[in-house]
Design a protein around this motif. Structure first.
Motif, mmCIF file in Angstrom:
data_model
loop_
_atom_site.group_PDB
_atom_site.id
_atom_site.type_symbol
_atom_site.label_atom_id
_atom_site.label_comp_id
_atom_site.label_asym_id
_atom_site.label_seq_id
_atom_site.Cartn_x
_atom_site.Cartn_y
_atom_site.Cartn_z
ATOM 1 N N GLY A 30 44.542 56.382 29.083
ATOM 2 C CA GLY A 30 45.787 55.947 28.469
ATOM 3 C C GLY A 30 46.879 55.626 29.473
ATOM 4 N N ASP A 31 46.483 55.331 30.698
ATOM 5 C CA ASP A 31 47.431 55.011 31.768
ATOM 6 C C ASP A 31 47.693 53.507 31.772
ATOM 7 O OD1 ASP A 31 48.829 54.600 34.123
ATOM 8 O OD2 ASP A 31 47.588 55.976 35.307
ATOM 9 N N ASP A 32 48.709 53.097 31.025
ATOM 10 C CA ASP A 32 49.001 51.670 30.869
ATOM 11 C C ASP A 32 49.341 50.984 32.179
ATOM 12 O OD1 ASP A 32 48.547 51.934 28.170
ATOM 13 O OD2 ASP A 32 50.672 52.093 27.646
ATOM 14 N N GLU A 33 50.080 51.658 33.040
ATOM 15 C CA GLU A 33 50.484 51.055 34.316
ATOM 16 C C GLU A 33 49.266 50.806 35.210
ATOM 17 O OE1 GLU A 33 53.236 52.191 38.138
ATOM 18 O OE2 GLU A 33 53.900 52.866 36.169
ATOM 19 N N ALA A 34 48.381 51.803 35.311
ATOM 20 C CA ALA A 34 47.170 51.642 36.125
ATOM 21 C C ALA A 34 46.241 50.593 35.514
ATOM 22 C CB ALA A 34 46.444 52.976 36.264
ATOM 23 N N PHE A 35 46.180 50.576 34.185
ATOM 24 C CA PHE A 35 45.343 49.588 33.504
ATOM 25 C C PHE A 35 45.843 48.175 33.789
ATOM 26 C CE2 PHE A 35 44.333 46.913 29.818
ATOM 27 C CZ PHE A 35 42.950 47.002 29.833
ATOM 28 N N GLU A 36 47.143 47.972 33.706
ATOM 29 C CA GLU A 36 47.711 46.649 33.964
ATOM 30 C C GLU A 36 47.503 46.233 35.414
ATOM 31 O OE1 GLU A 36 51.998 44.414 33.805
ATOM 32 O OE2 GLU A 36 51.589 45.955 32.302
ATOM 33 N N SER A 37 47.714 47.155 36.330
ATOM 34 C CA SER A 37 47.528 46.866 37.753
ATOM 35 C C SER A 37 46.070 46.493 38.038
ATOM 36 C CB SER A 37 47.941 48.082 38.575
ATOM 37 O OG SER A 37 47.677 47.879 39.932
ATOM 38 N N ALA A 38 45.146 47.287 37.489
ATOM 39 C CA ALA A 38 43.720 46.998 37.680
ATOM 40 C C ALA A 38 43.349 45.682 37.006
ATOM 41 C CB ALA A 38 42.866 48.139 37.143
ATOM 42 N N GLY A 39 43.988 45.393 35.882
ATOM 43 C CA GLY A 39 43.705 44.139 35.181
ATOM 44 C C GLY A 39 44.089 42.922 35.995
ATOM 45 N N VAL A 40 45.221 43.008 36.667
ATOM 46 C CA VAL A 40 45.659 41.898 37.530
ATOM 47 C C VAL A 40 44.659 41.714 38.667
ATOM 48 C CG1 VAL A 40 47.443 41.152 39.162
ATOM 49 C CG2 VAL A 40 48.094 42.113 36.938
ATOM 50 N N ARG A 41 44.261 42.807 39.285
ATOM 51 C CA ARG A 41 43.284 42.742 40.388
ATOM 52 C C ARG A 41 41.932 42.224 39.880
ATOM 53 N NH1 ARG A 41 41.964 41.638 45.229
ATOM 54 N NH2 ARG A 41 40.589 43.063 46.297
ATOM 55 N N PHE A 42 41.533 42.666 38.693
ATOM 56 C CA PHE A 42 40.279 42.234 38.083
ATOM 57 C C PHE A 42 40.283 40.714 37.883
ATOM 58 C CE2 PHE A 42 37.623 41.457 34.322
ATOM 59 C CZ PHE A 42 36.444 42.071 34.694
ATOM 60 N N GLN A 43 41.392 40.208 37.357
ATOM 61 C CA GLN A 43 41.503 38.771 37.122
ATOM 62 C C GLN A 43 41.473 38.001 38.451
ATOM 63 O OE1 GLN A 43 45.060 37.482 35.122
ATOM 64 N NE2 GLN A 43 44.052 35.658 34.352
ATOM 65 N N THR A 44 42.179 38.517 39.451
ATOM 66 C CA THR A 44 42.201 37.869 40.762
ATOM 67 C C THR A 44 40.798 37.798 41.360
ATOM 68 O OG1 THR A 44 44.463 38.633 41.153
ATOM 69 C CG2 THR A 44 43.181 38.014 43.089
ATOM 70 N N LEU A 45 40.063 38.905 41.274
ATOM 71 C CA LEU A 45 38.703 38.932 41.811
ATOM 72 C C LEU A 45 37.768 38.023 41.007
ATOM 73 C CD1 LEU A 45 38.398 42.726 42.616
ATOM 74 C CD2 LEU A 45 38.446 40.854 44.278
ATOM 75 N N SER A 46 37.936 38.006 39.699
ATOM 76 C CA SER A 46 37.103 37.146 38.851
ATOM 77 C C SER A 46 37.284 35.681 39.230
ATOM 78 C CB SER A 46 37.460 37.351 37.377
ATOM 79 O OG SER A 46 37.141 38.653 36.963
ATOM 80 N N ILE A 47 38.527 35.287 39.449
ATOM 81 C CA ILE A 47 38.813 33.908 39.846
ATOM 82 C C ILE A 47 38.242 33.622 41.233
ATOM 83 C CG2 ILE A 47 40.674 32.316 40.469
ATOM 84 C CD1 ILE A 47 42.286 33.671 38.149
ATOM 85 N N ALA A 48 38.391 34.577 42.143
ATOM 86 C CA ALA A 48 37.857 34.387 43.497
ATOM 87 C C ALA A 48 36.340 34.208 43.475
ATOM 88 C CB ALA A 48 38.239 35.565 44.388
ATOM 89 N N LEU A 49 35.661 34.990 42.640
ATOM 90 C CA LEU A 49 34.209 34.843 42.519
ATOM 91 C C LEU A 49 33.855 33.484 41.922
ATOM 92 C CD1 LEU A 49 33.284 38.404 41.242
ATOM 93 C CD2 LEU A 49 32.400 37.336 43.329
ATOM 94 N N HIS A 50 34.543 33.109 40.881
ATOM 95 C CA HIS A 50 34.261 31.845 40.195
ATOM 96 C C HIS A 50 34.520 30.643 41.106
ATOM 97 C CE1 HIS A 50 33.892 29.033 36.887
ATOM 98 N NE2 HIS A 50 35.034 28.489 37.264
ATOM 99 N N ARG A 51 35.572 30.724 41.897
ATOM 100 C CA ARG A 51 35.964 29.586 42.737
ATOM 101 C C ARG A 51 35.398 29.632 44.153
ATOM 102 N NH1 ARG A 51 42.315 28.762 41.149
ATOM 103 N NH2 ARG A 51 41.922 28.017 39.039
ATOM 104 N N HIS A 52 34.612 30.638 44.452
ATOM 105 C CA HIS A 52 34.051 30.736 45.805
ATOM 106 C C HIS A 52 33.265 29.456 46.113
ATOM 107 C CE1 HIS A 52 31.664 32.086 49.192
ATOM 108 N NE2 HIS A 52 32.522 33.083 49.327
ATOM 109 N N PRO A 53 33.477 28.878 47.285
ATOM 110 C CA PRO A 53 32.800 27.616 47.621
ATOM 111 C C PRO A 53 31.281 27.676 47.477
ATOM 112 C CG PRO A 53 34.466 28.123 49.269
ATOM 113 C CD PRO A 53 34.385 29.312 48.351
ATOM 114 N N TRP A 54 30.690 28.803 47.818
ATOM 115 C CA TRP A 54 29.242 28.917 47.689
ATOM 116 C C TRP A 54 28.823 28.829 46.228
ATOM 117 C CZ3 TRP A 54 25.523 31.914 45.401
ATOM 118 C CH2 TRP A 54 24.219 31.764 45.879
ATOM 119 N N MET A 55 29.561 29.517 45.350
ATOM 120 C CA MET A 55 29.241 29.476 43.925
ATOM 121 C C MET A 55 29.480 28.074 43.355
ATOM 122 S SD MET A 55 28.019 32.386 43.062
ATOM 123 C CE MET A 55 28.097 32.516 41.286
ATOM 124 N N GLN A 56 30.523 27.411 43.828
ATOM 125 C CA GLN A 56 30.818 26.058 43.353
ATOM 126 C C GLN A 56 29.705 25.077 43.728
ATOM 127 O OE1 GLN A 56 33.608 24.864 41.537
ATOM 128 N NE2 GLN A 56 33.914 27.046 41.202
#
Length: 76
Positions: A30-56
């Motif tokens: 129930g830690d909303d602040e940690a959840f939001e912080s992790a969510g931002v990092r999760f989204q950043t990493l997801s985009i980095a994986l999706h846009r990685h030149p090798w994956m592209q």
């Protein structure tokens, strides 16, 4: 099919797994602040994986993504 992943891709996937675990733990606690912080990092990493030149450039992205997840999966 086997893949020769670039040196930065498997650690990036491992970071994604770790942040996903952190996000789940924060939600359960129930830690909303940690959840939001992790969510931002999760989204950043997801985009980095999706846009990685090798994956592209990969012809079979779905299979490559599944193989990457398997290569980076935490040991149980």
């Amino acid at each position: 099919m086997t893949y020769d992943f670039p040196d930065d891709l498997v650690p990036l996937q491992r970071d994604w797994f770790a942040v996903d675990r952190d996000r789940t733990a924060a939600a359960r606690a129930g830690d909303d602040e940690a959840f939001e912080s992790a969510g931002v990092r999760f989204q950043t990493l997801s985009i980095a994986l999706h846009r990685h030149p090798w994956m592209q450039a990969c012809e079979t992205r779905f299979q490559a993504r599944m193989a990457l997840r398997e290569a980076a999966a935490p040991a149980d």
